[in-house]
Structures are given as structure tokens and as C-alpha cells.
Design a protein around this motif. Sequence first.
Motif: not given
Ligand code: SAM
Length: 268
Positions: A22, A99, A111, A135-137, A140, A156, A158, A161, A183-184, A200-202
Motif C-alpha cells: 500500500w 515506518y 508525537y 493504525g497502531s504504529g 503508543r 496496523e 504496516t 510495525l 485499515t480504517a 491517533g493520526h489515522v
Molecule cells: C502517524 S502513524 C500513527 C501511529 C499511532 N496511531 C500513533 O499515534 O502513535 C500512522 C499509522 O497509521 C497507519 N495507517 C496508514 N494508513 C492507514 C489506514 N488507512 N488505516 C489504518 N492505519 C493506517 C500507518 O501504518 C501508521 O502506523
Amino acid sequence: MRYNWINAEEVSFNSFLLLDRWIIAMICRDYREWAEFEKNLGAALANNPAVAWYFAHRSPESKPYVEQIIASAAKGLSADEVRQAEIFVLHAMETSVVYAFPEVMNRNCNYIYDWDKQHLLHLADFTDALVLDVGSGTGRLAFAAAEQARQVYASEPTDRLREYMRDKIRRENIRNVKVLDGTADSLPYEDNTFDIVMSGHVVGDNYDLELAELTRVVKNGGVIIDCIGDDDLKRKPDGELLGRGFEAFYHVSKSGGDIYTYRKKITK
Ligand SMILES: C[S@@+](CC[C@H](N)C(=O)[O-])C[C@H]1O[C@@H](n2cnc3c(N)ncnc32)[C@H](O)[C@@H]1O
């Protein structure tokens, strides 16, 4: 915008071999209007045949584009010119390249390292809850929630990760976090499964689709949380989330960022 999460000068172009389909597809799809990026990507791939092969085979939908930009790439570049092209691409894609290096992510992403887990734990009662982190990364939110929750699913997309979180779970003998793909907009869980669904950040590429999916998997009476980390960005509240019934909570991060976290109780 440059975050300097990686020092591209010290990073091998082979790092792309660690990234998922992806991400390769996104790199080859979303920057076609950016001529300088395309020129440098073409030059870098033309001179890194293994990476070019990986792009074309890992992401077959990108193959015609990869072949086209390699065919158009400047010929006869010096080793230094090739390295400059690689560095350009690595810098431009740093938010994805990082990543591949989860420890670097934890060390260099403010962050993550500036964040206090109380900002999450105050948003809901995690005691004995069944929780999904989308989207755990590097985990965190997931590992913070696991200190109180019955079970946390860390979703997640990736691979690097996911492996990082699984290694941490083994190393620290954490018994209530399970790591899965997803994915979300397409979560591999039944309807009405979780007490708390967080991210978070997703969320943000497609609010309607993503929030519909998060809502689908949360139980009646459950909670959806959006909890970004403590970065240094000045921002306004997210009108898309407020417009969809989320409450916002504000604090200022150590580095002066405007941090809004969000919560919505779901009634079905
Ligand atoms: C900026 S990181 C944030 C990680 C974690 N949530 C945090 O806040 O520490 C974004 C994460 O979302 C994942 N991601 C990217 N696209 C996504 C999607 N469509 N659905 C779910 N996760 C996704 C990435 O692989 C990455 O691990």
C-alpha cells in the motif's frame, strides 16, 4: 513540510524493500503532479534495479508507472547524482520511510516521545474494556490502554510495525495485546465487538468511510476516541469530527503544539 524524522543522508535507498504494497502504491500514485519528485524517483529507481523490481512486483498496479519513469530517467548520472536523487526521494517520503525503522520512529517522532498516556486514559474508562486501536504504529495508544483494559487489539497495515509490536509483546511478556493487519476503512472484526475504538493520526483521508467502519465495530454504548500525540503543530479543532458529534478536549504540548483529542459515545 520536513519533519526530520529520518536523516536521509544516512538511510539506504534499500529501505523501500521493507515497505508494504500500500505504501509503494501510494508513492507511485499520489505524487504524479510533482515533477521534481517524479524525476528523482525515476533516476533513483533506474539506478537501483532491485528496488525497481520490488516496486513493480510488490505493487503490480504501479508497474506501468515504474517502467515509464525509468524509461524517461536521465542517463549517465554519476554516483553522486544518483545518491542525491535517492536522498531527495527518501526525504520526500520520510513519513512513510520511518515506518521501516520503528525504533527511530519512537526516538524521533515528538508525537510519540513527548506524549503522556494520561491524555488517553482520561478520555474513557478502560478498566476491563475490550479495545481496538486502529493504525497502531509502534503501539503508543495500544500499550497505554493495555495497562487497564482486558484485551487490546492493535490493528496496523504496516508489516514492520506489526513485527515491532509483536517483538515488544514477547520481550515484555504482555499478555493482553494482540496485533493484526487492517485499515480504517476495512477492519477485520465483527459488528458491535469493542467497548472502545481508538486511533491517533489515522482518521482523515475519508471521514465518512472510516468513521462508519469504526462505528460498525464498536458496541452500542461504546466510545470512539481520536487521540493524537503531543507534537509541536499549531492547529484548530477538527471541524469534520465536531460536525459528526465528537466532543473535543484541548491541551498545549510541551513543545507548544495545539493538541485536540476527541471522544464520541455511540448509541445504536
Ligand atoms: C502517524 S502513524 C500513527 C501511529 C499511532 N496511531 C500513533 O499515534 O502513535 C500512522 C499509522 O497509521 C497507519 N495507517 C496508514 N494508513 C492507514 C489506514 N488507512 N488505516 C489504518 N492505519 C493506517 C500507518 O501504518 C501508521 O502506523
